[in-house]
Design a protein around this motif. Structure first.
Motif, PDB file in Angstrom:
ATOM      1  N   ASN A 169       0.821  -1.211   0.000  1.00 58.86           N
ATOM      2  CA  ASN A 169       0.000   0.000   0.000  1.00 58.86           C
ATOM      3  C   ASN A 169       0.857   1.263   0.000  1.00 58.86           C
ATOM      4  N   GLN A 170       2.065   1.193   0.592  1.00 57.37           N
ATOM      5  CA  GLN A 170       2.980   2.334   0.520  1.00 57.37           C
ATOM      6  C   GLN A 170       3.468   2.546  -0.914  1.00 57.37           C
ATOM      7  N   VAL A 171       3.703   1.449  -1.624  1.00 53.23           N
ATOM      8  CA  VAL A 171       4.094   1.560  -3.029  1.00 53.23           C
ATOM      9  C   VAL A 171       2.989   2.249  -3.824  1.00 53.23           C
ATOM     10  N   SER A 172       1.743   1.864  -3.576  1.00 57.10           N
ATOM     11  CA  SER A 172       0.619   2.465  -4.290  1.00 57.10           C
ATOM     12  C   SER A 172       0.526   3.966  -4.035  1.00 57.10           C
ATOM     13  N   GLU A 173       0.738   4.358  -2.784  1.00 56.18           N
ATOM     14  CA  GLU A 173       0.725   5.790  -2.454  1.00 56.18           C
ATOM     15  C   GLU A 173       1.817   6.531  -3.229  1.00 56.18           C
ATOM     16  N   LEU A 174       2.984   5.935  -3.311  1.00 63.19           N
ATOM     17  CA  LEU A 174       4.097   6.577  -4.004  1.00 63.19           C
ATOM     18  C   LEU A 174       3.824   6.658  -5.505  1.00 63.19           C
ATOM     19  N   LEU A 175       3.274   5.608  -6.086  1.00 67.15           N
ATOM     20  CA  LEU A 175       2.958   5.615  -7.506  1.00 67.15           C
ATOM     21  C   LEU A 175       1.912   6.684  -7.833  1.00 67.15           C
ATOM     22  N   ALA A 176       0.930   6.825  -6.961  1.00 69.88           N
ATOM     23  CA  ALA A 176      -0.092   7.853  -7.174  1.00 69.88           C
ATOM     24  C   ALA A 176       0.520   9.244  -7.148  1.00 69.88           C
ATOM     25  N   ALA A 177       1.501   9.454  -6.269  1.00 70.60           N
ATOM     26  CA  ALA A 177       2.150  10.764  -6.176  1.00 70.60           C
ATOM     27  C   ALA A 177       2.988  11.073  -7.414  1.00 70.60           C
ATOM     28  N   PHE A 178       3.495  10.047  -8.091  1.00 74.08           N
ATOM     29  CA  PHE A 178       4.264  10.271  -9.317  1.00 74.08           C
ATOM     30  C   PHE A 178       3.390  10.857 -10.431  1.00 74.08           C
ATOM     31  N   ASP A 179       2.076  10.722 -10.311  1.00 72.80           N
ATOM     32  CA  ASP A 179       1.171  11.253 -11.329  1.00 72.80           C
ATOM     33  C   ASP A 179       1.243  12.779 -11.430  1.00 72.80           C
ATOM     34  N   GLU A 180       1.856  13.428 -10.442  1.00 68.29           N
ATOM     35  CA  GLU A 180       2.004  14.885 -10.515  1.00 68.29           C
ATOM     36  C   GLU A 180       2.947  15.314 -11.629  1.00 68.29           C
ATOM     37  N   GLY A 181       3.720  14.386 -12.166  1.00 68.68           N
ATOM     38  CA  GLY A 181       4.551  14.690 -13.328  1.00 68.68           C
ATOM     39  C   GLY A 181       5.947  15.170 -13.043  1.00 68.68           C
ATOM     40  N   LEU A 182       6.393  15.084 -11.794  1.00 70.46           N
ATOM     41  CA  LEU A 182       7.751  15.517 -11.473  1.00 70.46           C
ATOM     42  C   LEU A 182       8.789  14.465 -11.838  1.00 70.46           C
ATOM     43  N   PHE A 183       8.365  13.203 -11.896  1.00 70.32           N
ATOM     44  CA  PHE A 183       9.291  12.098 -12.146  1.00 70.32           C
ATOM     45  C   PHE A 183       8.709  11.170 -13.208  1.00 70.32           C
TER      46      PHE A 183
END
Length: 237
Positions: A169-183
């Motif tokens: 679930n921590q991985v999922s949170e991190l993947l969702a945050a990548f959607d901001e387009g910084l990485f």
């Protein structure tokens, strides 16, 4: 528990020399490897294990003269590997909130002669990092998705980002945050290690294996204005 060897008997002996303890147990004296050093550090926290560390060093492109950030020093196991790998000419900047952790990490780094390669800082990384244009940054914190903007500011364009978390679930949170387009160029993986009994006549796996210790997540910093939806091309300079 297997007996004693006189310290004076070790002095001047070649690595690989054989000794017998006062209880009759045979031993071999060898110089410790980096793996040995990491696995025998004083610990006050869970460490990043060697099976992950090797892949982390490659994925973050860590080498001589690299400038690498680390958030979550802990006991300093990964810090030791980073400091060892950036020599000569490189630097590791490691952030930790807890004073007791920093004391242990400082002692561990000093004991292996690597403290001069590292700047240890006691700080909440929510306040940001001092460094800019880092080649790579690794997040060993409970909520890495909260600090992607701080990581983006500290990294150079195209810089390498890594993180380790224990649960899916921590991985999922991190993947969702990548959607901001910084990485972009995101990878998620897990490394399992199974050893075998080194007996020629009956080669077989050992009864226990080091299985899940953490999920690894890697990404690359995108330049300002780039989008995570754009194709990331890994091309040499």
């Amino acid at each position: 528990h297997k007996g004693l060897i006189r310290h004076d008997d070790l002095i001047g002996s070649a690595p690989g020399s054989r000794f017998t303890t006062h209880l009759g147990h045979p031993l071999v004296a060898l110089r410790p490897s980096l793996h040995d050093i990491i696995m025998n550090l004083q610990r006050v926290s869970q460490i990043v294990y060697p099976k992950e560390i090797g892949y982390i060093l490659l994925k973050l492109n860590v080498g001589p003269a690299s400038r690498v950030g680390e958030c979550g020093t802990g006991s300093g196991a990964l810090t030791v590997a980073l400091a060892h790998s950036v020599r000569p000419g490189g630097r590791v900047y490691s952030y930790e909130q807890r004073e007791d952790m920093l004391r242990v990490a400082t002692r561990n780094l000093a004991n292996v002669g690597l403290l001069d390669q590292v700047e240890l800082k006691q700080r909440d990384i929510a306040e940001g990092l001092d460094e800019r244009e880092l080649d790579a940054l690794f997040l060993d914190v409970r909520t890495p998705w909260l600090y992607l903007r701080q990581a983006w500011i500290a990294l150079a364009d195209g810089g390498f980002l890594g993180a380790i978390v224990p649960t899916a679930n921590q991985v999922s949170e991190l993947l969702a945050a990548f959607d901001e387009g910084l990485f972009g160029d995101v990878e998620v993986c897990e490394i399992l290690l199974r050893s075998y009994k080194p007996v020629a006549a009956r080669l077989r796996p050992v009864d226990r294996m080091v299985a899940h210790t953490g999920y690894l997540v890697f990404a690359r910093r995108l330049a300002a204005g780039a989008s995570d939806a754009e194709q990331v091309v890994n091309a040499p300079d």
